[in-house]
Motif scaffolding. Structure first.
Motif, PDB file in Angstrom:
ATOM      1  N   GLY A 134      34.005  75.293  27.815  1.00  0.00           N
ATOM      2  CA  GLY A 134      34.287  74.012  27.164  1.00  0.00           C
ATOM      3  C   GLY A 134      35.514  73.325  27.723  1.00  0.00           C
ATOM      4  N   ILE A 135      36.065  72.439  26.915  1.00  0.00           N
ATOM      5  CA  ILE A 135      37.117  71.526  27.384  1.00  0.00           C
ATOM      6  C   ILE A 135      38.421  72.240  27.776  1.00  0.00           C
ATOM      7  N   TYR A 136      38.659  73.430  27.214  1.00  0.00           N
ATOM      8  CA  TYR A 136      39.887  74.159  27.566  1.00  0.00           C
ATOM      9  C   TYR A 136      39.821  74.714  28.994  1.00  0.00           C
ATOM     10  N   PHE A 137      38.610  74.811  29.527  1.00  0.00           N
ATOM     11  CA  PHE A 137      38.439  75.376  30.873  1.00  0.00           C
ATOM     12  C   PHE A 137      37.789  74.389  31.834  1.00  0.00           C
ATOM     13  N   GLY A 138      37.412  73.199  31.343  1.00  0.00           N
ATOM     14  CA  GLY A 138      36.693  72.230  32.174  1.00  0.00           C
ATOM     15  C   GLY A 138      37.610  71.529  33.161  1.00  0.00           C
ATOM     16  N   GLU A 139      36.961  70.721  33.991  1.00  0.00           N
ATOM     17  CA  GLU A 139      37.723  69.982  35.000  1.00  0.00           C
ATOM     18  C   GLU A 139      38.695  69.024  34.318  1.00  0.00           C
TER      19      GLU A 139
ATOM     20  N   ILE B 239      26.141  78.796  25.811  1.00  0.00           N
ATOM     21  CA  ILE B 239      25.867  78.461  24.401  1.00  0.00           C
ATOM     22  C   ILE B 239      24.987  79.537  23.771  1.00  0.00           C
ATOM     23  N   GLU B 240      23.987  79.965  24.530  1.00  0.00           N
ATOM     24  CA  GLU B 240      23.016  80.905  23.948  1.00  0.00           C
ATOM     25  C   GLU B 240      23.667  82.190  23.452  1.00  0.00           C
ATOM     26  N   ARG B 241      24.614  82.735  24.239  1.00  0.00           N
ATOM     27  CA  ARG B 241      25.211  84.009  23.815  1.00  0.00           C
ATOM     28  C   ARG B 241      26.048  83.851  22.542  1.00  0.00           C
TER      29      ARG B 241
ATOM     30  N   ARG C 111      24.548  67.943  22.014  1.00  0.00           N
ATOM     31  CA  ARG C 111      23.082  67.879  21.891  1.00  0.00           C
ATOM     32  C   ARG C 111      22.443  69.105  22.551  1.00  0.00           C
ATOM     33  N   LEU C 112      23.093  69.596  23.611  1.00  0.00           N
ATOM     34  CA  LEU C 112      22.587  70.831  24.236  1.00  0.00           C
ATOM     35  C   LEU C 112      22.787  72.018  23.285  1.00  0.00           C
ATOM     36  N   TRP C 113      23.939  72.067  22.591  1.00  0.00           N
ATOM     37  CA  TRP C 113      24.163  73.128  21.598  1.00  0.00           C
ATOM     38  C   TRP C 113      23.008  73.132  20.586  1.00  0.00           C
ATOM     39  N   ARG C 114      22.610  71.953  20.120  1.00  0.00           N
ATOM     40  CA  ARG C 114      21.528  71.881  19.118  1.00  0.00           C
ATOM     41  C   ARG C 114      20.219  72.399  19.683  1.00  0.00           C
ATOM     42  N   LYS C 115      19.923  71.979  20.926  1.00  0.00           N
ATOM     43  CA  LYS C 115      18.661  72.380  21.552  1.00  0.00           C
ATOM     44  C   LYS C 115      18.602  73.901  21.701  1.00  0.00           C
ATOM     45  N   VAL C 116      19.703  74.484  22.166  1.00  0.00           N
ATOM     46  CA  VAL C 116      19.746  75.933  22.359  1.00  0.00           C
ATOM     47  C   VAL C 116      19.594  76.635  21.003  1.00  0.00           C
ATOM     48  N   ALA C 117      20.334  76.149  20.006  1.00  0.00           N
ATOM     49  CA  ALA C 117      20.285  76.796  18.682  1.00  0.00           C
ATOM     50  C   ALA C 117      18.867  76.735  18.119  1.00  0.00           C
ATOM     51  N   GLU C 118      18.204  75.583  18.269  1.00  0.00           N
ATOM     52  CA  GLU C 118      16.827  75.460  17.754  1.00  0.00           C
ATOM     53  C   GLU C 118      15.889  76.415  18.488  1.00  0.00           C
ATOM     54  N   THR C 119      16.099  76.571  19.779  1.00  0.00           N
ATOM     55  CA  THR C 119      15.243  77.472  20.562  1.00  0.00           C
ATOM     56  C   THR C 119      15.435  78.927  20.125  1.00  0.00           C
ATOM     57  N   VAL C 120      16.714  79.344  20.018  1.00  0.00           N
ATOM     58  CA  VAL C 120      16.999  80.744  19.646  1.00  0.00           C
ATOM     59  C   VAL C 120      16.562  81.012  18.207  1.00  0.00           C
ATOM     60  N   HIS C 121      16.577  79.972  17.380  1.00  0.00           N
ATOM     61  CA  HIS C 121      16.203  80.119  15.964  1.00  0.00           C
ATOM     62  C   HIS C 121      14.802  80.717  15.808  1.00  0.00           C
TER      63      HIS C 121
ATOM     64  N   THR D 162      30.399  77.648  16.893  1.00  0.00           N
ATOM     65  CA  THR D 162      30.840  76.380  17.468  1.00  0.00           C
ATOM     66  C   THR D 162      31.571  76.559  18.798  1.00  0.00           C
ATOM     67  N   SER D 163      31.871  75.421  19.411  1.00  0.00           N
ATOM     68  CA  SER D 163      32.499  75.408  20.731  1.00  0.00           C
ATOM     69  C   SER D 163      33.960  75.846  20.647  1.00  0.00           C
ATOM     70  N   ASN D 164      34.566  75.982  21.812  1.00  0.00           N
ATOM     71  CA  ASN D 164      35.934  76.484  21.904  1.00  0.00           C
ATOM     72  C   ASN D 164      36.932  75.625  21.108  1.00  0.00           C
ATOM     73  N   MET D 165      36.951  74.327  21.376  1.00  0.00           N
ATOM     74  CA  MET D 165      37.961  73.475  20.727  1.00  0.00           C
ATOM     75  C   MET D 165      37.675  73.292  19.229  1.00  0.00           C
ATOM     76  N   PHE D 166      36.411  73.019  18.870  1.00  0.00           N
ATOM     77  CA  PHE D 166      36.102  72.851  17.441  1.00  0.00           C
ATOM     78  C   PHE D 166      36.407  74.147  16.692  1.00  0.00           C
ATOM     79  N   GLY D 167      36.109  75.284  17.324  1.00  0.00           N
ATOM     80  CA  GLY D 167      36.345  76.581  16.687  1.00  0.00           C
ATOM     81  C   GLY D 167      37.821  76.888  16.532  1.00  0.00           C
ATOM     82  N   ASP D 168      38.598  76.463  17.512  1.00  0.00           N
ATOM     83  CA  ASP D 168      40.048  76.666  17.454  1.00  0.00           C
ATOM     84  C   ASP D 168      40.599  75.999  16.190  1.00  0.00           C
ATOM     85  N   ILE D 169      40.189  74.764  15.981  1.00  0.00           N
ATOM     86  CA  ILE D 169      40.717  73.975  14.860  1.00  0.00           C
ATOM     87  C   ILE D 169      40.133  74.466  13.523  1.00  0.00           C
ATOM     88  N   LEU D 170      38.813  74.629  13.474  1.00  0.00           N
ATOM     89  CA  LEU D 170      38.182  75.008  12.199  1.00  0.00           C
ATOM     90  C   LEU D 170      38.560  76.422  11.757  1.00  0.00           C
ATOM     91  N   SER D 171      38.785  77.330  12.713  1.00  0.00           N
ATOM     92  CA  SER D 171      39.126  78.698  12.289  1.00  0.00           C
ATOM     93  C   SER D 171      40.528  78.737  11.684  1.00  0.00           C
TER      94      SER D 171
END
Ligand code: NAD
Length: 363
Positions: free
Chosen positions: A140-145, A166-168, A197-207, A239-248
């Motif tokens: 995510g954004i903490y490691f992105g370009e 995302i899948e893992r 939107r990719l997070w949602r797609k992956v989650a729906e698939t794994v569901h 959730t993703s790295n940044m959202f998880g950092d804040i929400l946790s």
């Protein structure tokens, strides 16, 4: 079972709380017939003092070669002025990166005995809170370009995720929810972000592989609000790295007791996980027998559960902690009315709290 555990006490109260967690692990080992061998890792400020860098490679290698790793905390004012590239916190990033732990599991658990410390109203928290946040940790954004324009007037960071990354995480979310209250909430900003939107797609698939788990989606702004409005609706949040950092951080604050909360950082299971309390090195109380060791003791319970698959042993530690609290024993940070607890003879220090957990474990 014979296992090796890397101990990374670190700085400040780190060594105080790790010592108590080791006593508890030894007691569990004795009770259930396991033997744990410990390897010491010098990392953080103490490693800067000794080696001139926060995480020398041979110290990281000790952790990598162990079956699991338990960390206290690193950092403190003594190292505030060291060069940015050798700050004590670099040891944390070095450990997480070197150990390839990509998922951070943070239970936000409110102990019913400590309800008074919760900043939310009684009718909101009811008989307690138990939320598990699964945060993506190495993408995510903490490691992105990232970059800054030549004139210094524009700067950017990039949120980028692959399907596999995302899948893992969502899979770990489903797996955890399956063994809990069977609700997984994926938090994102899918109304705006492509990556969400990719997070949602992956989650729906794994569901499809976890029909017994209810899957919900929530925008991150709404999730931040719902955590204080109606936290009981949540079971597992992925959730993703940044959202998880804040929400946790928000979720742990609503439990009201920083000295009680554990965490686990996990990889693909082929190497050791990294277990640590969520609090820092608390330099203000270091070495004074004032630190609450329970977050580290509960991290040791997570270590037994996730790395060694010793569920009964993990539960035994958690139950002993519950009983210690039920009987009114408190360190200063969770005492509430300190004078009243003192008058009742139940105000204890780090060492005594560790001894009590061992005592209740053997009852
Ligand atoms: P902190 O968590 O160390 O302390 C915040 C407050 O909570 C302090 O008043 C402290 O006394 C109290 N506290 C924390 N843990 C406690 C415990 N187990 N028992 C009783 N009271 C406890 O956060 P901070 O003051 O912001 O940071 C201090 C240092 O720790 C800094 O150098 C920071 O960089 C570092 N830090 C390290 C980690 C880590 O190693 N994972 C995490 C956070 C902060």
């Amino acid at each position: 079972m014979n296992k090796t555990i890397a101990l990374i006490p670190g700085d400040g109260i780190g060594p105080d709380v790790i010592a108590e967690a080791v006593n508890v692990l030894n007691a569990v080992g004795k009770k259930f017939g396991h033997s744990f061998e410990y390897k010491n890792v010098i990392a953080g400020g103490c490693a800067i003092d000794k080696f001139g860098e926060p995480l020398p490679k041979d110290q990281l290698d000790i952790a990598l070669n162990a079956d699991s790793a338990l960390l206290g905390a690193v950092g403190g004012p003594k190292w505030d002025d060291v060069a940015p590239e050798i700050r004590p916190e670099k040891a944390l990033l070095g450990l997480r990166g070197g150990m390839k732990v990509y998922a951070n599991l943070r239970p936000a658990l409110m102990f019913k005995q400590l309800k008074a410390a919760c900043p939310l109203k009684d009718e909101v928290v009811g008989d307690g809170l138990d939320i598990l946040i699964v945060r993506e940790l190495t993408g995510g954004i903490y490691f992105g370009e990232r970059g800054t324009s030549e004139d210094g007037k524009t700067a950017w960071d990039t949120e980028k995720y692959t399907w596999a990354e995302i899948e893992r995480i969502v899979r770990l979310g489903f797996e955890s929810a399956k063994n809990r209250r069977k609700i997984l909430t994926v938090v994102d900003k899918a109304n705006i972000l492509n990556s969400s939107r990719l997070w949602r797609k992956v989650a729906e698939t794994v569901h499809a592989e976890y029909p017994e788990v209810t899957l919900n989606f929530l925008y991150v702004d709404n999730a931040a609000m719902q955590l204080v409005r109606n936290p009981k609706q949540f079971d597992v949040i992925a959730t993703s790295n940044m959202f998880g950092d804040i929400l946790s951080d928000e979720a742990s604050q609503i439990t009201g007791s920083i000295g009680m909360l554990a965490s686990a950082s996990l990889g693909d299971g082929t190497g050791p996980g990294l277990y640590e309390p969520i609090h820092g090195s608390a330099p203000d109380i270091a070495g004074k027998d004032l630190a609450n060791p329970l977050a580290t003791i509960l991290s040791a319970a997570m270590l037994l559960r996730y790395d060694f698959k010793l569920e009964e042993e993990a539960k035994a530690i958690e139950t002993a902690v519950e009983k210690v609290l039920d009987d009114g024993w408190r360190t200063g940070d969770i005492a509430g009315d300190v004078e009243a607890v003192k008058a009742a003879g139940k105000l204890v220090g780090t060492k005594k709290m560790g001894e009590l957990v061992v005592e209740y474990l053997n009852k």
